[in-house]
Design a protein around this motif. Structure first.
Motif, short mmCIF file in Angstrom:
data_model
loop_
_atom_site.label_atom_id
_atom_site.label_comp_id
_atom_site.label_asym_id
_atom_site.label_seq_id
_atom_site.Cartn_x
_atom_site.Cartn_y
_atom_site.Cartn_z
N GLY A 44 0.83 -1.20 0.00
CA GLY A 44 0.00 0.00 0.00
C GLY A 44 0.86 1.25 0.00
N LEU A 45 0.24 2.41 -0.24
CA LEU A 45 0.97 3.65 -0.40
C LEU A 45 1.82 3.97 0.82
CD1 LEU A 45 1.54 6.10 -2.18
CD2 LEU A 45 -0.47 7.21 -1.16
N THR A 46 1.29 3.76 2.01
CA THR A 46 2.03 4.11 3.23
C THR A 46 3.29 3.27 3.36
OG1 THR A 46 0.00 4.77 4.35
CG2 THR A 46 1.91 4.27 5.74
N LEU A 47 3.17 1.96 3.17
CA LEU A 47 4.33 1.09 3.34
C LEU A 47 5.31 1.18 2.17
CD1 LEU A 47 2.84 -2.11 5.00
CD2 LEU A 47 4.16 -0.28 6.03
N LYS A 48 4.87 1.64 1.01
CA LYS A 48 5.81 1.84 -0.10
C LYS A 48 6.89 2.84 0.28
CE LYS A 48 3.05 0.68 -4.20
NZ LYS A 48 3.92 -0.38 -4.70
N ARG A 49 6.58 3.76 1.19
CA ARG A 49 7.56 4.75 1.63
C ARG A 49 8.61 4.13 2.55
NH1 ARG A 49 2.66 7.86 3.06
NH2 ARG A 49 2.04 9.10 1.25
N CYS A 50 8.38 2.90 3.00
CA CYS A 50 9.28 2.24 3.95
C CYS A 50 10.23 1.25 3.27
CB CYS A 50 8.47 1.53 5.03
SG CYS A 50 7.43 2.63 6.00
N VAL A 51 10.23 1.19 1.94
CA VAL A 51 11.14 0.29 1.24
C VAL A 51 12.01 1.10 0.29
CG1 VAL A 51 9.57 -1.68 1.40
CG2 VAL A 51 9.51 -0.23 -0.63
N ARG A 52 13.20 0.59 0.03
CA ARG A 52 14.11 1.25 -0.92
C ARG A 52 14.84 0.20 -1.74
NH1 ARG A 52 19.82 2.77 1.46
NH2 ARG A 52 20.22 0.95 2.76
N PRO A 53 15.10 0.46 -3.02
CA PRO A 53 15.83 -0.51 -3.84
C PRO A 53 17.29 -0.56 -3.43
CG PRO A 53 15.45 1.52 -5.07
CD PRO A 53 14.71 1.66 -3.78
N VAL A 54 17.85 -1.77 -3.32
CA VAL A 54 19.24 -1.91 -2.88
C VAL A 54 20.08 -2.80 -3.79
CG1 VAL A 54 18.96 -1.37 -0.43
CG2 VAL A 54 18.46 -3.70 -1.24
N PHE A 55 19.47 -3.79 -4.46
CA PHE A 55 20.23 -4.72 -5.29
C PHE A 55 19.47 -5.03 -6.56
CE2 PHE A 55 21.29 -6.22 -0.87
CZ PHE A 55 22.61 -5.78 -0.86
N ARG A 56 20.21 -5.63 -7.52
CA ARG A 56 19.61 -6.29 -8.67
C ARG A 56 19.88 -7.79 -8.51
NH1 ARG A 56 16.05 -3.73 -11.39
NH2 ARG A 56 16.59 -4.76 -13.33
N ALA A 57 18.98 -8.61 -9.03
CA ALA A 57 19.16 -10.06 -8.89
C ALA A 57 18.40 -10.77 -9.99
CB ALA A 57 18.66 -10.54 -7.53
N LEU A 58 18.87 -11.97 -10.34
CA LEU A 58 18.15 -12.86 -11.24
C LEU A 58 17.58 -13.98 -10.39
CD1 LEU A 58 17.41 -13.42 -14.20
CD2 LEU A 58 19.44 -14.86 -14.35
#
Length: 353
Positions: free
Chosen positions: A171-185
Motif C-alpha cells: 500500500g501507499l504508506t508502506l511503499k515509503r518504507c522500502v528502498r531498492p538496494v540490489f539487482r538479482a536474477l
C-alpha cells in the motif's frame, strides 16, 4: 484470523474454496491434493546461531532460540500470519497480503532489538516474496518459497529484503518504507529484478547509501555428492554435510588415509564451501581437469567435479566423491524433513521439549 484459512484441514474436494485450484502431481503424492494460492511467503532466520551455540552451549542456546521463536509466533496472529514450520534456526510463515508480512517482519525485528534471550542478543535476517504457491495440508511449496528462502540467505543481520513482486503489492504508506538496494536474477524468472530493503528502524541516519547497480550472487542450486551407493544433497534443509571415516559422519569413507572427520561441505548464503579438517588433505578435480591439494583450508565448490579423500583421485578411485550442482534451487523445501508444528495457532513450548 482469516475466514479463508491458508491451510485447509479437510480434503480439498470438501474444503469448498472457489479460489483454490487443485494441482495433481503424480511424482509427489504428498502434494497431490495441494491448492494453488497467491501468498506472501516469509522466512525469518537467526543470524548469529553458530556464535550463540559456541558461547552458551547447546542446551542454553536452544532454549534461547526457542524463546526467540515464541516471541516471533506471538506476532503472527496480529497480522493474520500462519506458521508453516521451523527448519533449524529458521521459521517459515505465510500471510494473505504483503502489507501484513512487512508489518509482521518489522515487529519481529523490533522485538529482537529490544530484548535479550538467555542473556544474549539475537538478530534475525528476513526475506519475503509474493506469488503463487502450492499449499497442502500443513506445508507450502514452489518457486515463491524458494525465492523467499534465497532472499533470506542474502539478507544481512537485522535486514528485511523483499522482492520486486512483493514491493509492488505494498500500500501507499508502506511503499515509503522500502528502498531498492540490489539487482538479482531470481529462480523462475528470465529477467533481472530489483530487490528492496524494508526500513524498519526509526533511525534512518544509519542507512548506507545503496548503489542499485550491485547484483546479488545467484542461487546456483543444491550440491549433490555421490560416493558409491551413498548420495547426499547439501541445501537449505541440510546446510552442513560431514564426510570422514567415523560412523558418526553423514557420508562415511572407510580407509586409513581418511581422517575420522575429514571435511565439511557447508552452505553459506548462496555458496558451497569445502572445509578440509584432515591429516592428509583433500584433492579436488574441476571439470577442466585441473587437480589441486587442499589441507586445513577451504574453497568454494561450483559446477561439477571430483573430491578425493587423502590422496589424488587416480591413486584411489574407490574413494572418489563426485559432486555436481542441481540447478533448480538450493532453497527449495521437501516434505517431511522439517519440524512441522500443529496448525493453526501453534506455539513452541521450550519447557515441554
Amino acid at each position: 484470523m482469516s475466514e479463508n484459512p491458508l491451510f485447509f484441514h479437510e480434503p480439498p474436494e470438501r474444503a469448498g474454496s472457489p479460489a483454490a485450484t487443485p494441482v495433481p502431481d503424480a511424482e509427489a503424492p504428498w502434494i497431490a491434493r495441494a491448492e494453488r494460492r497467491v501468498l506472501a511467503v516469509m522466512f525469518a532466520d537467526v543470524s548469529n546461531s553458530t556464535a550463540l551455540y559456541a558461547h552458551l552451549g547447546d542446551p542454553l542456546a536452544k532454549a534461547a532460540i526457542d524463546a526467540c521463536f515464541e516471541r516471533i509466533l506471538l506476532v503472527l496472529p496480529k497480522f493474520d500470519g500462519r506458521l508453516v514450520k521451523t527448519i533449524g534456526d529458521e521459521v517459515l510463515c505465510v500471510f494473505p497480503t504483503v502489507d501484513q508480512a512487512v508489518l509482521a517482519a518489522s515487529e519481529m525485528q523490533v522485538a529482537m532489538s529490544e530484548r535479550e534471550f538467555g542473556g544474549q542478543t539475537i538478530q534475525l535476517h528476513i526475506g519475503l516474496h509474493y506469488g503463487p504457491a502450492l499449499v497442502s495440508v500443513n506445508d507450502v511449496f514452489g518457486d515463491t518459497v524458494n525465492v523467499a528462502g534465497y532472499l533470506t540467505a542474502v539478507a544481512g543481520a537485522e535486514q528485511i529484503l523483499a522482492s520486486e513482486a512483493a514491493a509492488a503489492q505494498l500500500g501507499l504508506t508502506l511503499k515509503r518504507c522500502v528502498r531498492p538496494v540490489f539487482r538479482a536474477l531470481l529462480k523462475g524468472s528470465q529477467r533481472e529484478t530489483t530487490v528492496y530493503q524494508v526500513v524498519w528502524s526509526r533511525d534512518d541516519g544509519e542507512l548506507t547509501s545503496a548503489n542499485i547497480d550491485h547484483r546479488l550472487p545467484p542461487d546456483m542450486g543444491a550440491l549433490v555428492l555421490d560416493l558409491g551407493a551413498q548420495t547426499f544433497e547439501v541445501n537449505v534443509e541440510r546446510p552442513i554435510l560431514r564426510i570422514g571415516r567415523s560412523p558418526k559422519c553423514d557420508l562415511v569413507a572407510k580407509h586409513d588415509k581418511v581422517s575420522r572427520q575429514h571435511l565439511l561441505i557447508q552452505l553459506r548464503r548462496t555458496s558451497f564451501y569445502l572445509i578440509d579438517q584432515s591429516i592428509n588433505g583433500t584433492w579436488i578435480t574441476r571439470e577442466s581437469g585441473d587437480e589441486y591439494h587442499l589441507l586445513r583450508s577451504e574453497v568454494i565448490l561450483s559446477g561439477a567435479g571430483v573430491i578425493s579423500l587423502g590422496c589424488p583421485q587416480d591413486a584411489a578411485p574407490e574413494r572418489r566423491i563426485v559432486f555436481r550442482q542441481d540447478r533448480r534451487s538450493a532453497f527449495r523445501l521437501s516434505d517431511g524433513k522439517a519440524d512441522v508444528l500443529p496448525f493453526p495457532g501453534a506455539r513452541r513450548r521450550p519447557d515441554l521439549e
